[in-house]
Scaffold this motif. Structure first.
Motif, PDB file in Angstrom:
ATOM      1  N   ALA A 154      41.455  84.761   3.773  1.00 29.84           N
ATOM      2  CA  ALA A 154      41.833  85.823   3.083  1.00 29.84           C
ATOM      3  C   ALA A 154      42.465  85.943   1.959  1.00 29.84           C
ATOM      4  O   ALA A 154      43.551  85.163   1.813  1.00 29.84           O
ATOM      5  CB  ALA A 154      41.743  87.507   3.636  1.00 29.84           C
ATOM      6  N   PRO A 155      42.167  86.165   0.233  1.00 28.95           N
ATOM      7  CA  PRO A 155      43.536  86.075  -0.734  1.00 28.95           C
ATOM      8  C   PRO A 155      44.622  86.438  -0.388  1.00 28.95           C
ATOM      9  O   PRO A 155      45.557  85.269  -0.666  1.00 28.95           O
ATOM     10  CB  PRO A 155      42.740  86.362  -1.692  1.00 28.95           C
ATOM     11  CG  PRO A 155      40.893  86.474  -1.478  1.00 28.95           C
ATOM     12  CD  PRO A 155      41.155  86.529   0.318  1.00 28.95           C
ATOM     13  N   GLU A 156      45.015  87.202  -0.302  1.00 26.62           N
ATOM     14  CA  GLU A 156      46.258  87.820  -0.107  1.00 26.62           C
ATOM     15  C   GLU A 156      47.267  87.516   1.314  1.00 26.62           C
ATOM     16  O   GLU A 156      48.216  88.082   1.920  1.00 26.62           O
ATOM     17  CB  GLU A 156      46.341  89.251  -1.045  1.00 26.62           C
ATOM     18  CG  GLU A 156      46.372  88.792  -1.462  1.00 26.62           C
ATOM     19  CD  GLU A 156      45.951  90.421  -2.761  1.00 26.62           C
ATOM     20  OE1 GLU A 156      47.258  91.288  -2.480  1.00 26.62           O
ATOM     21  OE2 GLU A 156      46.347  90.552  -3.686  1.00 26.62           O
ATOM     22  N   GLU A 157      46.513  86.901   2.709  1.00 22.92           N
ATOM     23  CA  GLU A 157      46.514  86.727   4.012  1.00 22.92           C
ATOM     24  C   GLU A 157      48.091  85.787   3.706  1.00 22.92           C
ATOM     25  O   GLU A 157      47.180  84.938   3.498  1.00 22.92           O
ATOM     26  CB  GLU A 157      45.335  86.728   4.552  1.00 22.92           C
ATOM     27  CG  GLU A 157      45.638  86.741   6.372  1.00 22.92           C
ATOM     28  CD  GLU A 157      44.236  86.473   7.200  1.00 22.92           C
ATOM     29  OE1 GLU A 157      44.696  86.484   8.439  1.00 22.92           O
ATOM     30  OE2 GLU A 157      43.500  86.184   6.076  1.00 22.92           O
ATOM     31  N   ARG A 158      48.449  86.398   4.807  1.00 22.69           N
ATOM     32  CA  ARG A 158      49.766  85.063   5.052  1.00 22.69           C
ATOM     33  C   ARG A 158      49.333  84.476   6.080  1.00 22.69           C
ATOM     34  O   ARG A 158      48.879  84.752   6.976  1.00 22.69           O
ATOM     35  CB  ARG A 158      51.352  86.203   5.102  1.00 22.69           C
ATOM     36  CG  ARG A 158      51.452  86.786   3.871  1.00 22.69           C
ATOM     37  CD  ARG A 158      53.042  87.912   4.327  1.00 22.69           C
ATOM     38  NE  ARG A 158      53.962  86.494   4.502  1.00 22.69           N
ATOM     39  CZ  ARG A 158      55.119  86.523   5.082  1.00 22.69           C
ATOM     40  NH1 ARG A 158      55.689  88.248   5.500  1.00 22.69           N
ATOM     41  NH2 ARG A 158      56.176  86.419   5.053  1.00 22.69           N
ATOM     42  N   PRO A 159      50.036  83.470   6.022  1.00 16.65           N
ATOM     43  CA  PRO A 159      49.102  82.383   7.607  1.00 16.65           C
ATOM     44  C   PRO A 159      50.401  82.654   8.762  1.00 16.65           C
ATOM     45  O   PRO A 159      51.200  83.009   8.262  1.00 16.65           O
ATOM     46  CB  PRO A 159      50.112  80.681   6.962  1.00 16.65           C
ATOM     47  CG  PRO A 159      51.061  80.775   5.604  1.00 16.65           C
ATOM     48  CD  PRO A 159      50.471  82.015   5.153  1.00 16.65           C
ATOM     49  N   PRO A 160      50.205  82.119   9.659  1.00 20.52           N
ATOM     50  CA  PRO A 160      50.666  82.581  11.280  1.00 20.52           C
ATOM     51  C   PRO A 160      52.432  81.682  10.877  1.00 20.52           C
ATOM     52  O   PRO A 160      52.105  80.758  10.116  1.00 20.52           O
ATOM     53  CB  PRO A 160      50.199  81.641  12.728  1.00 20.52           C
ATOM     54  CG  PRO A 160      48.707  81.197  11.432  1.00 20.52           C
ATOM     55  CD  PRO A 160      49.055  81.546  10.139  1.00 20.52           C
ATOM     56  N   PHE A 161      52.939  82.675  11.250  1.00 22.95           N
ATOM     57  CA  PHE A 161      54.307  82.490  11.647  1.00 22.95           C
ATOM     58  C   PHE A 161      54.898  82.406  12.730  1.00 22.95           C
ATOM     59  O   PHE A 161      54.799  83.056  13.515  1.00 22.95           O
ATOM     60  CB  PHE A 161      55.290  83.033  10.875  1.00 22.95           C
ATOM     61  CG  PHE A 161      56.690  82.477  10.057  1.00 22.95           C
ATOM     62  CD1 PHE A 161      57.381  81.490  10.191  1.00 22.95           C
ATOM     63  CD2 PHE A 161      57.230  83.372  11.147  1.00 22.95           C
ATOM     64  CE1 PHE A 161      58.777  80.921   9.486  1.00 22.95           C
ATOM     65  CE2 PHE A 161      58.619  82.640  10.646  1.00 22.95           C
ATOM     66  CZ  PHE A 161      59.295  81.966   9.831  1.00 22.95           C
ATOM     67  N   ASP A 162      55.523  80.996  13.207  1.00 24.83           N
ATOM     68  CA  ASP A 162      55.965  81.225  14.733  1.00 24.83           C
ATOM     69  C   ASP A 162      57.332  80.974  14.743  1.00 24.83           C
ATOM     70  O   ASP A 162      58.155  79.987  14.204  1.00 24.83           O
ATOM     71  CB  ASP A 162      55.371  80.052  15.839  1.00 24.83           C
ATOM     72  CG  ASP A 162      56.222  80.320  17.315  1.00 24.83           C
ATOM     73  OD1 ASP A 162      56.496  80.332  16.915  1.00 24.83           O
ATOM     74  OD2 ASP A 162      55.725  79.201  18.023  1.00 24.83           O
ATOM     75  N   VAL A 163      58.990  82.448  14.658  1.00 25.72           N
ATOM     76  CA  VAL A 163      59.968  82.333  14.921  1.00 25.72           C
ATOM     77  C   VAL A 163      60.301  81.333  15.208  1.00 25.72           C
ATOM     78  O   VAL A 163      61.350  80.377  15.460  1.00 25.72           O
ATOM     79  CB  VAL A 163      59.771  83.642  14.990  1.00 25.72           C
ATOM     80  CG1 VAL A 163      61.994  83.901  15.006  1.00 25.72           C
ATOM     81  CG2 VAL A 163      59.837  84.962  14.034  1.00 25.72           C
ATOM     82  N   ASP A 164      59.598  81.399  16.728  1.00 23.45           N
ATOM     83  CA  ASP A 164      60.406  80.396  17.524  1.00 23.45           C
ATOM     84  C   ASP A 164      60.503  78.661  17.133  1.00 23.45           C
ATOM     85  O   ASP A 164      60.960  78.457  17.901  1.00 23.45           O
ATOM     86  CB  ASP A 164      59.913  80.719  18.889  1.00 23.45           C
ATOM     87  CG  ASP A 164      60.443  81.851  19.566  1.00 23.45           C
ATOM     88  OD1 ASP A 164      61.275  82.377  19.070  1.00 23.45           O
ATOM     89  OD2 ASP A 164      59.489  82.232  20.497  1.00 23.45           O
ATOM     90  N   ALA A 165      59.427  78.446  16.510  1.00 23.43           N
ATOM     91  CA  ALA A 165      59.277  77.680  16.359  1.00 23.43           C
ATOM     92  C   ALA A 165      60.433  76.311  14.861  1.00 23.43           C
ATOM     93  O   ALA A 165      60.572  75.234  14.496  1.00 23.43           O
ATOM     94  CB  ALA A 165      57.654  76.824  16.063  1.00 23.43           C
ATOM     95  N   THR A 166      60.853  77.354  14.204  1.00 26.47           N
ATOM     96  CA  THR A 166      61.826  77.010  12.955  1.00 26.47           C
ATOM     97  C   THR A 166      62.740  77.269  13.096  1.00 26.47           C
ATOM     98  O   THR A 166      63.167  77.642  14.078  1.00 26.47           O
ATOM     99  CB  THR A 166      61.013  77.768  11.873  1.00 26.47           C
ATOM    100  OG1 THR A 166      61.655  79.599  12.485  1.00 26.47           O
ATOM    101  CG2 THR A 166      60.215  78.104  11.280  1.00 26.47           C
TER     102      THR A 166
END
Length: 166
Positions: A154-166
């Motif tokens: 959606a226009p203001e939706e944030r992409p999924p973020f994986d804390v363990d992957a970073t």
């Protein structure tokens, strides 16, 4: 000795030598190289001859098992069967391998044709029809997989973020 050098490599060596040494010193360097090579070859031949003279008959006794080991290195299962069972005639093995290759090629072609064949869409089931009549024919071989389709954000939706992957 230089059997693995092709004309391209030799030409590249001459060009590099010409650039590094220059046209005046290149013929002398080539002459020195071949004179040194000839001396090394003479030293090796002389050492072998001296070893033969010193050892006498023992040299041949040592050399014979080494020659047998060298012959065994070239023995593949095909060579062993050809030598001992077929008296050196390998036409039977060559014919069989050609038949296997042609059969494999035919099977690979069949898989490619089957995979490329279009599949009819599944018709909706009506009352009284059986599933076998409406199921499309599935081609032999692996079915291609469809890529996963993700719906856009959606226009203001944030992409999924994986804390363990970073």
């Amino acid at each position: 000795m230089f059997s693995n050098l092709g004309m391209g490599e030799i030409l590249m060596l001459v060009v590099v030598g010409l650039v590094i040494l220059g046209p005046e010193r290149l013929p002398g360097a080539v002459n020195w190289f071949f004179t040194s090579l000839r001396q090394v070859r003479d030293y090796a031949t002389g050492a072998t001859q001296q070893l033969k003279d010193d050892m006498g008959g023992d040299f041949d006794a040592i050399r014979e098992p080494l020659q047998q080991i060298q012959n065994l290195r070239g023995m593949t299962p095909t060579a062993i069967v050809t030598k001992h069972l077929l008296s050196g005639d390998d036409t039977v093995i060559r014919e069989m391998s050609e038949q296997v290759r042609s059969t494999a090629d035919a099977l690979n072609l069949r898989k490619a044709v089957d995979a490329a064949a279009p599949v009819a869409p599944v018709a909706s089931l009506e009352k009284g029809t059986s599933l076998e009549k409406t199921q499309p024919e599935v081609p032999a071989g692996p079915m291609p997989t469809m890529p996963r389709m993700h719906k856009p954000l959606a226009p203001e939706e944030r992409p999924p973020f994986d804390v363990d992957a970073t």
